[in-house]
Design an enzyme around this catalytic site. Structure first.
Site, PDB file in Angstrom:
ATOM      1  N   ASP A  95     -39.556  34.533 -50.044  1.00  0.00           N
ATOM      2  CA  ASP A  95     -39.749  35.769 -50.819  1.00  0.00           C
ATOM      3  C   ASP A  95     -40.104  35.436 -52.266  1.00  0.00           C
ATOM      4  O   ASP A  95     -39.578  36.045 -53.201  1.00  0.00           O
ATOM      5  CB  ASP A  95     -38.486  36.632 -50.760  1.00  0.00           C
ATOM      6  CG  ASP A  95     -38.762  38.082 -51.140  1.00  0.00           C
ATOM      7  OD1 ASP A  95     -39.949  38.478 -51.154  1.00  0.00           O
ATOM      8  OD2 ASP A  95     -37.797  38.815 -51.424  1.00  0.00           O
ATOM      9  N   LYS A 115     -25.264  42.611 -58.731  1.00  0.00           N
ATOM     10  CA  LYS A 115     -26.030  43.104 -57.588  1.00  0.00           C
ATOM     11  C   LYS A 115     -25.061  43.709 -56.581  1.00  0.00           C
ATOM     12  O   LYS A 115     -24.115  43.049 -56.144  1.00  0.00           O
ATOM     13  CB  LYS A 115     -26.828  41.971 -56.950  1.00  0.00           C
ATOM     14  CG  LYS A 115     -27.702  42.412 -55.784  1.00  0.00           C
ATOM     15  CD  LYS A 115     -28.505  41.242 -55.231  1.00  0.00           C
ATOM     16  CE  LYS A 115     -29.386  41.682 -54.065  1.00  0.00           C
ATOM     17  NZ  LYS A 115     -30.182  40.551 -53.529  1.00  0.00           N
ATOM     18  N   GLY A 124     -33.128  46.883 -61.322  1.00  0.00           N
ATOM     19  CA  GLY A 124     -34.063  46.815 -60.202  1.00  0.00           C
ATOM     20  C   GLY A 124     -33.400  47.239 -58.913  1.00  0.00           C
ATOM     21  O   GLY A 124     -32.191  47.470 -58.840  1.00  0.00           O
ATOM     22  N   VAL A 170     -29.520  46.196 -58.617  1.00  0.00           N
ATOM     23  CA  VAL A 170     -29.070  45.301 -59.683  1.00  0.00           C
ATOM     24  C   VAL A 170     -28.859  46.129 -60.945  1.00  0.00           C
ATOM     25  O   VAL A 170     -29.743  46.908 -61.337  1.00  0.00           O
ATOM     26  CB  VAL A 170     -30.079  44.170 -59.935  1.00  0.00           C
ATOM     27  CG1 VAL A 170     -29.551  43.218 -61.003  1.00  0.00           C
ATOM     28  CG2 VAL A 170     -30.369  43.411 -58.642  1.00  0.00           C
TER      29      VAL A 170
END
Length: 533
Positions: free
Chosen positions: A224, A131, A109, A116
């Site tokens: 988030d 990440k 992602g 990531v």
């Protein structure tokens, strides 16, 4: 196969259904605050040098991988990452610590701050997620803001419903964070399954409320929460919160140090600059609506305002039960003060039932595991006991066999009459003896009665072939010496043994000789011819 897409929200053409803000509201409306630099530097003494800024750091120091950790803040010594055997072999290739220790497999992602990747550890072969920050450190304050995410990951790593954090390091002005590798995100799970059972949705809601409560208990807000930031563990059951890059303290968030997340999941009060724990409850509620109804959330426009004013489309909401509808509507109320807290939602009867069910299943699984372990232990001990008992039994039988007395076998002598019709004729003993020869033959017992039936004792045609191990050498003495030998043996032994010739039957046995037939066991070498005397 026809591909299914999530249905969009219906368009509203009547202005009376549009929730526009009046001029008075527009005058008081604030733009979402931008992320400002912080006035402090959250740097670990163990890994970072507070006395130097990023611009003054030398190029050599930025190329060295430094571990980042806030767990041992009391340490003042700066240290670099330890070198593994694989890293030592690849160090001559001028590779980064990430390239030396991990093999990049796939990109999982990408976000606004980093990417990531799925990697494999070169030392143990395990799979992890790493990440990597996109942008270089533009200054000490920007670097401190990125390192704050490491602090949050370490703080919530031990919770069951938060992603497990392993370690972090910085090199080449970038931040690297190693975490556990989960199966997939909740967004990918929805696209794969499309229609998720409602019972599964209740379990997902329970997991996320437990993870969210762990943040709210520390006076922190996530800001988030969305399907992309919820990961499913390797057990394909547990859901975990991830991406703590926007996590901030509630008190500091209202002083314009916070950044809003995805607009599709944003609470309406965020636009007014009010950050609270209720904003996370709204984001979680609209995420559950998307998950239960398989709908495509708008990012702006009149439909976006419809959802923020508590008006849910009937064609979507009617597909779920009234109990789940009630929970989602309470979480998406326009007024933040009227929304339930995470603790209040966890006290819902349905969620309470699921928690009790999980606890009972957990206790049962623990009991079954302990039973399996104890069963293996008991079975192992029983096997040891069986082995010991069997060994003692074999030893006892061996001792009995050794203690058994050995008795010598005596020859059987049966006195039988030579002729049933005759009277007064001396009896002839039947002597049992064993033929012994130089040729190895299976033990075979022969009786004198076998030769008392009037047959030729040297005619072996009817005696059967014995089991001879090796072959018999041929006679090379022209037959003469063998004939004389046989004649002498027959004459010396005689065809009959009379009892009256001896003083006792035992003396008759002692005078009998052992017949050596090893030379004529295989075949008849010649024919006996007796001369008439």
């Amino acid at each position: 196969m026809e591909k299914h897409h999530r249905l969009p929200l219906p368009e509203l053409h009547d202005d009376k259904h549009r929730h526009k803000q009046c001029n008075g509201e527009n005058s008081n409306r604030f733009r979402p605050p931008k992320y400002k630099t912080r006035g402090y530097v959250a740097v670990d003494n163990n890994n970072l040098n507070r006395s130097q800024s990023l611009g003054s750091c030398s190029t050599n120091s930025s190329q060295i991988a430094h571990a980042i950790s806030f767990r041992d803040a009391g340490c003042s010594d700066s240290s670099t990452l330890p070198s593994s055997p694989v890293q030592a072999e690849l160090s001559t290739l001028s590779l980064s610590h990430f390239e030396q220790c991990f093999e990049r497999l796939a990109k999982l992602g990408e976000g606004s701050f980093g990417e990531v990747f799925q990697v494999r550890d070169r030392s143990d072969g395990q799979l992890y997620a790493v990440k990597i920050s996109k942008q270089l450190f533009r200054g000490e304050q920007y670097r401190a803001e990125r390192l704050e995410e490491v602090r949050r990951y370490e703080e919530f790593s031990g919770h069951e419903n938060c992603i497990r954090f392993i370690r972090a390091w910085e090199q080449y002005d970038r931040l690297y964070m190693q975490m556990e590798l989960c199966r997939e995100s909740l967004e990918q799970y929805l696209l794969r399954c499309q229609r998720i059972p409602e019972e599964r949705i209740w379990h997902i809601l329970l997991d996320l409320l437990r993870g969210l409560k762990s943040l709210h208990d520390r006076n922190l807000i996530h800001l988030d929460i969305k399907l992309d930031n919820v990961l499913i563990g390797e057990d394909d059951e547990t859901c975990k919160l991830a991406d703590f890059g926007l996590v901030i303290d509630v008190d500091r968030a209202n002083s314009h140090h916070a950044t809003e997340g995805d607009s599709r999941y944003m609470a309406p009060e965020i636009l007014q600059g009010h950050f609270s724990k209720a904003a996370d409850i709204f984001s979680l509620g609209i995420a559950m609506l998307e998950l239960a109804c398989y709908m495509d959330l708008p990012s702006n426009g009149p439909l976006w305002h419809e959802l923020r004013h508590g008006i849910l489309p009937e064609e979507f909401i009617n597909k779920i039960s009234l109990e789940l509808q009630s929970v989602i509507k309470s979480m998406m109320k326009p007024d933040p003060a009227q929304r339930p807290t995470a603790e209040q939602l966890l006290s819902h009867p349905k969620l309470q039932y699921l928690q009790k069910k999980r606890k009972s299943l957990m206790n049962f699984s623990m009991l079954s595991r302990s039973f399996r372990r104890s069963r293996r232990a008991v079975w192992g001990r029983m096997c040891n006991w069986k082995t010991a008992a069997f060994r003692y039994l074999l030893y006892f039988l061996e001792v009995l066999h050794l203690c058994k007395p050995i008795t010598a076998s005596q020859p059987n002598i049966n006195i039988v009459p030579s002729s049933p019709s005759s009277k007064g004729v001396p009896l002839v003993p039947q002597v049992e003896f064993q033929l012994v020869g130089s040729t190895p033959i299976a033990n075979r017992d022969c009786y004198a009665s076998d030769f008392l039936s009037g047959e030729d004792p040297l005619d072996l045609s009817n005696q059967g072939s014995p089991n001879v191990i090796n072959s018999t050498p041929l006679n090379t003495n022209q037959g003469k010496s063998r004939l004389d030998l046989l004649k002498n043996n027959v004459d010396s032994m005689g065809r009959y043994v009379h009892v009256h010739d001896f003083e006792s039957p035992c003396s008759a046995l002692s005078s009998a000789k052992v017949l050596d037939t090893s030379s004529f066991r295989r075949k008849k070498l010649f024919v006996l011819e007796y001369d008439d005397e």
